[in-house]
Design a protein around this motif. Structure first.
Motif, PDB file in Angstrom:
ATOM      1  N   ILE A  99      25.267  39.268  45.242  1.00 57.20           N
ATOM      2  CA  ILE A  99      26.482  38.671  44.692  1.00 57.20           C
ATOM      3  C   ILE A  99      26.985  37.526  45.560  1.00 57.20           C
ATOM      4  O   ILE A  99      27.006  36.373  45.134  1.00 57.20           O
ATOM      5  N   ALA A 100      27.417  37.873  46.750  1.00 57.49           N
ATOM      6  CA  ALA A 100      28.098  36.876  47.578  1.00 57.49           C
ATOM      7  C   ALA A 100      28.032  37.334  49.034  1.00 57.49           C
ATOM      8  O   ALA A 100      29.006  37.851  49.565  1.00 57.49           O
ATOM      9  N   PHE A 276      35.946  36.868  44.299  1.00 55.39           N
ATOM     10  CA  PHE A 276      37.204  37.111  43.580  1.00 55.39           C
ATOM     11  C   PHE A 276      37.002  37.184  42.081  1.00 55.39           C
ATOM     12  O   PHE A 276      37.632  37.995  41.413  1.00 55.39           O
ATOM     13  N   LEU A 277      36.105  36.347  41.568  1.00 57.84           N
ATOM     14  CA  LEU A 277      35.851  36.411  40.124  1.00 57.84           C
ATOM     15  C   LEU A 277      35.305  37.777  39.736  1.00 57.84           C
ATOM     16  O   LEU A 277      35.688  38.347  38.721  1.00 57.84           O
ATOM     17  N   PHE A 278      34.425  38.332  40.582  1.00 59.24           N
ATOM     18  CA  PHE A 278      33.869  39.651  40.260  1.00 59.24           C
ATOM     19  C   PHE A 278      34.851  40.779  40.598  1.00 59.24           C
ATOM     20  O   PHE A 278      35.110  41.653  39.785  1.00 59.24           O
ATOM     21  N   ALA A 279      35.383  40.751  41.857  1.00 61.96           N
ATOM     22  CA  ALA A 279      36.200  41.894  42.314  1.00 61.96           C
ATOM     23  C   ALA A 279      37.512  41.984  41.557  1.00 61.96           C
ATOM     24  O   ALA A 279      38.062  43.067  41.396  1.00 61.96           O
ATOM     25  N   GLY A 280      38.018  40.843  41.099  1.00 61.80           N
ATOM     26  CA  GLY A 280      39.394  40.832  40.598  1.00 61.80           C
ATOM     27  C   GLY A 280      39.544  40.920  39.099  1.00 61.80           C
ATOM     28  O   GLY A 280      40.653  41.054  38.608  1.00 61.80           O
ATOM     29  N   HIS A 281      38.447  40.838  38.328  1.00 62.23           N
ATOM     30  CA  HIS A 281      38.700  40.793  36.885  1.00 62.23           C
ATOM     31  C   HIS A 281      38.182  42.029  36.144  1.00 62.23           C
ATOM     32  O   HIS A 281      38.934  42.691  35.449  1.00 62.23           O
ATOM     33  N   GLU A 282      36.942  42.426  36.382  1.00 58.26           N
ATOM     34  CA  GLU A 282      36.396  43.556  35.629  1.00 58.26           C
ATOM     35  C   GLU A 282      37.058  44.884  36.051  1.00 58.26           C
ATOM     36  O   GLU A 282      37.283  45.761  35.235  1.00 58.26           O
TER      37      GLU A 282
END
Ligand code: HEM
Length: 473
Positions: A99-100, A276-282
Motif C-alpha cells: 500500500i504505502a 489516508f485515502l485507504f485508512a480514512g474512508h472504507e
C-alpha cells in the motif's frame, strides 16, 4: 475441534511445568500449509473456532507462525504497557509494502514519530470542529438525492459519502467523478489482493509468478499514485501563487520540512496521502453501513434514537457543539463497531522472544490481537451478539451518561487500537459517524432487502452489498 498441543520450536509437542516455557495451544493444521486453507475457506469461522483453545492460540498459515490473542489484558500489555517490546513486524510490513511503505501506518521508530507529529496538526479538536459542517452537508446531500421507495446499496453509497468527506476536509477540494472512480477501483483491487484467499494463493506460488489479481492491483495503484501526485503538484502551485496558503493536510504535506529544512520526498508525501485515502474512508463507511443496517432491523432502538435527535436538535441540522448531548447516537455507533469492527485484528511482533499469558512466544511470531473475538466475548459482553446501544449508557444522576462499564477491562473494546499507535483519525471518525447518523436518521428510514448479512474479511470487515429501500420521513 482438532487436537490441542503445545508446539516446541523443533516441531515436536511437549509439556513442561514451568510457566512461560510452553508454546500456546492451537490447531495443528496440515503439513506445510498449516491452517492456510481453513482460513481461506472461512476466515470468520476459523477466527471463531480457534477461541476454543484459550486466550492465546498458536497456529500456522501463509508460511507464518501466528499467536491469536483473546485476552484484553494481554492486548493492553502489547499495545500500551510494554509497547516498546513489540513492533508492527514482518506480516504487517509486508502488507504495508503493498500500500504505502513510507506512510505513517507502516513506518517505525524515529521516522514514524516525526511523521505522526507532523500529521497530528490536521486532527486537533479545533481542526475536527472545522470539518463538522462539511460532514453534515455531505450527509444531507447524499440522502436528499434519494427518492422515496428507491433501492440503494448502503455500502456503496456510504463509501462514496466518506470519501467525499475525506477529500473535502483533508484535501480542501470537492471530489470529481474521475477521482472517485480511481480511488474506488484501487480500494476494490486492494481488497481483492489482500484477502485471505489471495494470501493463500500467493503463499504457494513462486514469487516471480504474478496473478491477475496482483496485476490489476498494480495497475490501479499506479493510477492512484498518479492522482495524488497531481493533487500535490496542483496544491504546490496554488499555495505558491496565493499569499494565504491553506492549512489542510494536503498543504501541510506539500510544505512540510524536516528539521534540516529539506522537504519530504515525493514518495513520502504520496504514501501519506494514499494511507489516508485507504485508512480514512472504507473504515468509516463500514462502521456507518453496519450501524444503518442494524438500526433498520431494530425499531425500538431507532425510536430511542429519534427521541434523542428530536429533543436535542428539533428541526435543525446537527453541529459540532451538539456532540456531547448526542449520547445515544454515539452509543449506536460504538455498539455497531463492537459487533462489526471495521479493523478485525491488529498485528504485532515481539522484538525478541517473550512471555505472554504464561506462554512462550518466540521472536518472529505474528501476534494477532483479535478485535472481533474480544468484542464478542460473553465474559465481557453479556448476550454478545445482541445489538444493544444502552450497554454504553450508565445511569447518571439525572440522565444516562455515555461510559465504559467500570467492571469491564479497558481493552475489551478497541476498534481504534490503543497506545502510541492508536488510530490517528479516531476523533475524526467518531465525529463523522455521530453527525452522519444524526443527519440521516431524521430524514430517512431503511427497509432491509434481506435479513441475511454475509460480511467477508478483506482489508476491513466488508459488509458486501446491502440493498435497502429508502423511506423518506
Ligand atoms: C471507524 C473508522 C476507523 C477505524 C475503525 C479505524 C481503526 C484503526 C485502527 C485499529 C488503527 C490501529 C492499527 C494498528 O495499531 O495496527 C488505525 C490506525 C490509523 N488510522 Fe484509523 N480507523 C478509522 C478511521 C480513520 C480515519 C477517518 C483516518 C484518517 C482520516 C484514519 C487514519 C489512521 C492512521 C493514519 C493510522 C495509523 C496510525 C499510526 O500508526 O500511527 N483512521 N485505525
Amino acid at each position: 475441534m482438532s487436537e490441542t498441543h503445545s508446539r516446541r520450536t523443533d516441531g515436536s509437542t511437549a509439556e513442561t511445568d514451568r510457566p512461560g516455557d510452553d508454546l500456546p495451544p492451537g490447531p495443528r493444521g496440515l503439513p506445510l500449509l498449516g491452517s492456510t486453507l481453513s482460513i481461506a475457506r472461512d476466515p470468520l469461522g476459523f477466527a471463531e473456532s480457534v477461541r476454543e483453545y484459550g486466550d492465546v492460540v498458536a497456529y500456522e498459515a501463509f508460511g507464518t507462525e501466528f499467536a491469536a490473542v483473546f485476552d484484553p489484558d494481554i492486548v493492553e500489555t502489547v499495545l500500551v504497557s510494554r509497547a516498546d517490546e513489540f513492533r508492527k513486524g514482518e506480516f504487517e510490513i509486508g502488507f504495508g509494502e503493498l500500500i504505502a511503505p513510507d506512510g505513517v501506518a507502516f513506518t517505525e521508530g524515529e521516522r514514524w514519530r516525526r511523521q505522526r507529529q507532523l500529521l497530528q496538526s490536521s486532527f486537533t479538536p479545533d481542526r475536527i470542529r472545522s470539518y463538522a459542517d462539511d460532514m453534515v452537508a455531505e450527509a444531507a446531500a447524499l440522502v436528499d438525492d434519494w427518492d422515496d421507495g428507491e433501492w440503494v446499496d448502503l455500502s456503496q453509497a456510504l463509501s462514496r459519502y466518506t470519501l467525499r468527506v475525506l477529500v473535502r476536509t483533508l484535501f480542501d477540494r470537492s471530489l470529481d467523478d474521475d477521482h472517485a472512480v480511481t480511488v474506488r477501483r484501487a480500494t476494490e483491487a486492494l481488497s481483492a489482493y489482500a484477502s485471505p484467499q489471495q494470501f493463500a494463493v500467493q503463499s504457494v506460488l513462486p514469487s516471480w509468478l504474478s496473478t491477475p489479481t496482483e496485476r490489476e492491483y498494480e495497475a490501479t495503484m499506479a493510477d492512484l499514485e498518479a492522482l495524488v501526485d497531481d493533487l500535490v503538484a496542483d496544491r504546490r502551485g496554488r499555495d505558491g501563487v496565493t499569499d494565504a496558503a491553506t492549512d489542510d493536510l494536503l498543504s501541510v504535506l506539500a510544505r512540510a520540512e524536516y528539521p534540516d529544512g529539506s522537504p519530504l520526498s515525493p514518495d513520502e508525501v504520496r504514501d501519506q496521502l494514499v494511507t489516508f485515502l485507504f485508512a480514512g474512508h472504507e473504515t468509516t463507511a463500514t462502521a456507518l453501513t453496519f450501524a444503518c443496517w442494524l438500526l433498520a432491523g431494530s425499531p425500538a432502538i431507532r425510536a430511542d434514537l429519534e427521541h434523542e435527535l428530536e429533543t436535542v436538535l428539533g428541526d435543525r441540522e446537527p453541529a459540532f457543539a451538539d456532540l456531547p448531548a448526542l449520547e445515544y447516537t454515539e452509543a449506536v455507533a460504538r455498539e455497531a463497531m463492537r459487533l462489526y469492527p471495521p479493523v478485525m485484528a491488529l498485528y504485532r511482533e515481539p522484538v525478541e522472544a517473550t512471555t505472554l499469558g504464561g506462554y512462550h512466544v518466540p521472536g518472529g511470531t505474528t501476534l494477532q490481537l483479535s478485535v472481533y473475538g474480544i468484542q464478542r466475548d460473553e465474559r465481557w459482553w453479556p448476550e454478545p451478539t445482541a445489538f444493544r446501544p444502552e450497554r454504553w449508557l450508565t445511569d447518571g444522576d439525572e440522565s444516562p451518561t455515555l461510559a465504559m462499564d467500570a467492571d469491564r477491562p479497558e481493552y475489551a473494546y478497541f476498534p481504534f487500537g490503543g497506545g502510541p499507535r492508536h488510530c490517528l483519525g479516531m476523533r475524526f471518525a467518531m465525529t463523522e459517524l455521530t453527525l452522519a447518523l444524526a443527519t440521516i436518521a431524521p430524514r430517512v428510514e431503511f427497509d432491509r432487502g434481506t435479513e441475511r448479512l454475509e460480511p467477508t474479511v478483506e482489508i476491513t470487515l466488508d459488509p458486501g452489498e446491502i440493498a435497502v429501500r429508502v423511506r423518506k420521513r
